[in-house]
Design a protein around this motif. Structure first.
Motif, PDB file in Angstrom:
ATOM      1  N   ALA A  57       0.859  -1.162   0.012  1.00  0.00           N
ATOM      2  CA  ALA A  57      -0.109   0.037  -0.003  1.00  0.00           C
ATOM      3  C   ALA A  57       0.622   1.377   0.021  1.00  0.00           C
ATOM      4  O   ALA A  57       1.910   1.290   0.697  1.00  0.00           O
ATOM      5  N   GLY A  58       0.414   2.224  -0.761  1.00  0.00           N
ATOM      6  CA  GLY A  58       1.155   3.466  -0.814  1.00  0.00           C
ATOM      7  C   GLY A  58       2.517   3.640  -1.711  1.00  0.00           C
ATOM      8  O   GLY A  58       2.966   4.592  -2.119  1.00  0.00           O
ATOM      9  N   ALA A  59       2.748   2.136  -2.187  1.00  0.00           N
ATOM     10  CA  ALA A  59       3.930   2.079  -3.426  1.00  0.00           C
ATOM     11  C   ALA A  59       3.389   2.900  -4.553  1.00  0.00           C
ATOM     12  O   ALA A  59       2.353   2.744  -5.271  1.00  0.00           O
ATOM     13  N   THR A  60       4.560   3.577  -5.111  1.00  0.00           N
ATOM     14  CA  THR A  60       4.065   4.426  -6.395  1.00  0.00           C
ATOM     15  C   THR A  60       4.864   4.027  -7.476  1.00  0.00           C
ATOM     16  O   THR A  60       4.353   3.901  -8.677  1.00  0.00           O
ATOM     17  N   TYR A  61       6.263   3.490  -7.383  1.00  0.00           N
ATOM     18  CA  TYR A  61       7.235   3.097  -8.268  1.00  0.00           C
ATOM     19  C   TYR A  61       7.941   1.792  -7.843  1.00  0.00           C
ATOM     20  O   TYR A  61       8.044   1.124  -6.829  1.00  0.00           O
ATOM     21  N   ALA A  62       8.026   0.966  -8.877  1.00  0.00           N
ATOM     22  CA  ALA A  62       9.035  -0.380  -8.802  1.00  0.00           C
ATOM     23  C   ALA A  62      10.460  -0.062  -9.436  1.00  0.00           C
ATOM     24  O   ALA A  62      10.418   0.697 -10.485  1.00  0.00           O
ATOM     25  N   LEU A  63      11.408  -0.669  -9.092  1.00  0.00           N
ATOM     26  CA  LEU A  63      12.922  -0.613  -9.840  1.00  0.00           C
ATOM     27  C   LEU A  63      12.727  -1.658 -10.607  1.00  0.00           C
ATOM     28  O   LEU A  63      12.811  -2.882  -9.936  1.00  0.00           O
ATOM     29  N   ILE A  64      12.859  -1.375 -12.047  1.00  0.00           N
ATOM     30  CA  ILE A  64      13.067  -2.499 -12.767  1.00  0.00           C
ATOM     31  C   ILE A  64      14.125  -2.480 -13.864  1.00  0.00           C
ATOM     32  O   ILE A  64      14.641  -1.571 -14.160  1.00  0.00           O
ATOM     33  N   PHE A  65      14.843  -3.826 -13.800  1.00  0.00           N
ATOM     34  CA  PHE A  65      16.071  -3.816 -14.499  1.00  0.00           C
ATOM     35  C   PHE A  65      15.590  -3.948 -16.069  1.00  0.00           C
ATOM     36  O   PHE A  65      14.803  -4.843 -16.544  1.00  0.00           O
ATOM     37  N   ASN A  66      16.473  -3.127 -17.079  1.00  0.00           N
ATOM     38  CA  ASN A  66      15.943  -3.240 -18.534  1.00  0.00           C
ATOM     39  C   ASN A  66      17.310  -3.705 -19.153  1.00  0.00           C
ATOM     40  O   ASN A  66      18.524  -3.297 -19.115  1.00  0.00           O
ATOM     41  N   PRO A  67      17.327  -5.116 -19.387  1.00  0.00           N
ATOM     42  CA  PRO A  67      18.426  -6.061 -20.293  1.00  0.00           C
ATOM     43  C   PRO A  67      18.963  -5.310 -21.553  1.00  0.00           C
ATOM     44  O   PRO A  67      20.011  -5.300 -22.021  1.00  0.00           O
ATOM     45  N   THR A  68      18.006  -4.633 -22.178  1.00  0.00           N
ATOM     46  CA  THR A  68      18.477  -3.987 -23.420  1.00  0.00           C
ATOM     47  C   THR A  68      19.305  -2.884 -23.107  1.00  0.00           C
ATOM     48  O   THR A  68      20.218  -2.736 -23.993  1.00  0.00           O
ATOM     49  N   THR A  69      19.063  -1.838 -22.364  1.00  0.00           N
ATOM     50  CA  THR A  69      19.897  -0.822 -21.927  1.00  0.00           C
ATOM     51  C   THR A  69      20.948  -1.153 -20.892  1.00  0.00           C
ATOM     52  O   THR A  69      22.149  -0.134 -20.715  1.00  0.00           O
ATOM     53  N   GLY A  70      20.982  -2.311 -20.046  1.00  0.00           N
ATOM     54  CA  GLY A  70      21.679  -2.560 -19.062  1.00  0.00           C
ATOM     55  C   GLY A  70      21.388  -1.438 -17.704  1.00  0.00           C
ATOM     56  O   GLY A  70      22.360  -1.584 -16.973  1.00  0.00           O
ATOM     57  N   GLN A  71      20.206  -1.088 -17.695  1.00  0.00           N
ATOM     58  CA  GLN A  71      20.102   0.054 -16.563  1.00  0.00           C
ATOM     59  C   GLN A  71      19.038  -0.239 -15.763  1.00  0.00           C
ATOM     60  O   GLN A  71      18.104  -0.967 -16.303  1.00  0.00           O
ATOM     61  N   TYR A  72      18.923   0.265 -14.549  1.00  0.00           N
ATOM     62  CA  TYR A  72      17.750   0.190 -13.934  1.00  0.00           C
ATOM     63  C   TYR A  72      16.661   1.446 -13.950  1.00  0.00           C
ATOM     64  O   TYR A  72      17.310   2.531 -14.227  1.00  0.00           O
ATOM     65  N   ALA A  73      15.310   1.151 -13.932  1.00  0.00           N
ATOM     66  CA  ALA A  73      14.697   2.332 -14.112  1.00  0.00           C
ATOM     67  C   ALA A  73      13.333   2.216 -13.362  1.00  0.00           C
ATOM     68  O   ALA A  73      13.048   1.034 -12.995  1.00  0.00           O
ATOM     69  N   GLN A  74      12.790   3.316 -12.751  1.00  0.00           N
ATOM     70  CA  GLN A  74      11.612   3.672 -12.127  1.00  0.00           C
ATOM     71  C   GLN A  74      10.465   3.147 -13.090  1.00  0.00           C
ATOM     72  O   GLN A  74      10.313   3.744 -14.005  1.00  0.00           O
ATOM     73  N   LEU A  75       9.374   2.395 -12.638  1.00  0.00           N
ATOM     74  CA  LEU A  75       8.055   2.141 -13.415  1.00  0.00           C
ATOM     75  C   LEU A  75       7.161   2.295 -12.309  1.00  0.00           C
ATOM     76  O   LEU A  75       7.113   1.737 -11.246  1.00  0.00           O
ATOM     77  N   PRO A  76       6.028   2.986 -13.147  1.00  0.00           N
ATOM     78  CA  PRO A  76       4.651   3.214 -12.309  1.00  0.00           C
ATOM     79  C   PRO A  76       4.204   1.937 -11.940  1.00  0.00           C
ATOM     80  O   PRO A  76       4.182   1.151 -12.781  1.00  0.00           O
ATOM     81  N   ILE A  77       3.703   1.800 -10.467  1.00  0.00           N
ATOM     82  CA  ILE A  77       2.954   0.529 -10.017  1.00  0.00           C
ATOM     83  C   ILE A  77       1.827   0.124 -11.047  1.00  0.00           C
ATOM     84  O   ILE A  77       1.584  -0.871 -11.228  1.00  0.00           O
ATOM     85  N   SER A  78       1.002   1.281 -11.601  1.00  0.00           N
ATOM     86  CA  SER A  78       0.003   1.130 -12.384  1.00  0.00           C
ATOM     87  C   SER A  78       0.016   0.085 -13.470  1.00  0.00           C
ATOM     88  O   SER A  78      -0.766  -0.365 -14.112  1.00  0.00           O
TER      89      SER A  78
END
Length: 398
Positions: A57-78
């Motif tokens: 509850a209350g979470a807004t973003y999740a940290l997701i690894f993008n294997p294409t770019t080799g970077q982590y990014a924030q993704l909206p929970i929605s």
């Protein structure tokens, strides 16, 4: 402990240290430390991360690894779960059916609506099913004419008297009229078979919204120019339908079916109709179940049938004509020219039939099972035929 160099990679962190012993390098939850030839490697240990069944509850973003770019990014929970983005938060109410948002409900921070194929909307924190949009009829503001031609198309609008504008079938015009709000205006269907072609389909009359009965008209000067063949069914069927007017055409059925067939309170008015040949098991006109068929003008007979007029089960046929009904050809009405049965009523007072040049065979009339044939005192030979009429089982002729 000094740190001369720090290297960061997407999946591992490599740390070179020159420890001053007895210093130590210690991994904790989710971090493993390994030593190889004096090098220390610090790695994420995914096995240490707990698996959760829902987003906190209350979470807004999740940290997701993008294997294409080799970077982590924030993704909206929605975006997690059903793959459906949040509805716009713009003051409009949005709803969704499956994966598609439809303007109906809006807001933010609300759980997804049920994904069950029903359109939902939201206002504040509550989801509710959105009722289907009402059918809005086009309301006429003036009289309208539709055209039917044998070279037309039911994909046309029906509003132009040419191949590119007219309907192909009378039934299409009937269906369109039934979808309108006629208000107080007259709607007329003009039938013009191009090149003298025939319209070989029966027609089911339908109820309509409006104060004035629609008219279907062919050629009132020469009805034989417009031929409607029931082609296995009645030419015009009215079953519990408000009045329609049929004018100026020749009707026939080369196989099964009657000409005008009114049932269960249906009403058909006609004039300038030429009744051609029908199967001996059927009628030029058949009324049943408190339905009404009425002549509003003169007509003619150029073909035979089992019955010319048939009223059964409290059906009613009425004819008020100013002139004679001409008959042509060799005509056989094997069941009776006029037939009333089971409370059916034929009211034909004042009619005259002109069989000059025609041969008419079969019973003149039959009134049975409380059927009534009222000729206004026309006598036993009022109707044409070669066999005397009869009244039985409570039937009345007079």
């Amino acid at each position: 402990m000094s740190v001369p160099f720090l290297s960061v990679k997407p999946r591992a962190i490599k740390l070179k240290v020159s420890p001053r012993f007895p210093a130590r390098v210690i991994g904790r939850a989710g971090i493993d430390v390994t030593k190889q030839n004096g090098d220390y490697f610090i790695d994420l240990d995914y096995a240490d991360f707990p698996v959760i069944g829902s987003v906190p509850a209350g979470a807004t973003y999740a940290l997701i690894f993008n294997p294409t770019t080799g970077q982590y990014a924030q993704l909206p929970i929605s975006l997690l779960g059903g793959g459906i983005p949040d509805a716009p938060i713009d003051g409009t109410i949005y709803g969704r059916r499956n994966a598609a948002w439809v303007a109906a409900g809006g807001g933010g921070g609300i759980p997804e609506a049920p994904n069950d194929g029903i359109l939902y909307g939201r206002k504040s924190l509550a989801w509710s099913a959105v009722p289907a949009a009402p059918v809005v009829r086009e309301m006429l503001t003036a009289a309208r004419t539709y055209y039917v031609r044998s070279d037309g198309s039911n994909a046309n609008t029906g509003l132009a008297d040419n191949a590119g504008g007219a309907f192909l079938t009378i039934q299409k015009a009937i269906d369109v009229i039934a979808s309108l709000d006629l208000s107080i205006y007259q709607v007329t269907v003009v039938v013009r078979p191009a090149g003298g072609g025939n319209l070989s389909l029966g027609n089911l009359l339908k109820n309509y919204v409006g104060a004035v009965a629609p008219i279907i008209v062919g050629d009132e000067t020469t009805p034989s120019n417009v031929v409607v063949d029931g082609n296995g069914t009645s030419c015009f069927l009215s079953d519990n339908v408000r009045p329609w007017h049929i004018r100026g055409m020749r009707i026939r059925a080369t196989s099964a079916g009657s000409g005008f067939d009114a049932a269960s309170g249906g009403i058909i008015y006609f004039q300038r109709i030429d009744f051609q040949t029908f199967n001996q098991g059927y009628a030029h006109m058949r009324s049943s179940g408190a339905a009404i068929i009425g002549a509003t003008g003169n007509y003619s007979i150029s073909g035979d049938a089992g019955f010319h007029v048939l009223a059964v089960n409290n059906g009613y046929l009425q004819n008020y004509l100013a002139g004679p009904v001409p008959l042509t050809g060799t005509l056989n009405f094997s069941q009776g020219f006029a037939y009333a049965n089971q409370g059916g009523v034929l009211y034909t007072s004042g009619m005259t039939f002109n069989p000059a040049g025609a041969t008419v065979t079969g019973p003149r009339y039959a009134a049975t099972s409380n059927g009534v044939i009222a000729t206004g005192g026309g006598g036993a030979n009022y109707f044409p035929g070669s066999i005397a009429g009869s009244a039985s089982a409570g039937g009345i002729y007079g």
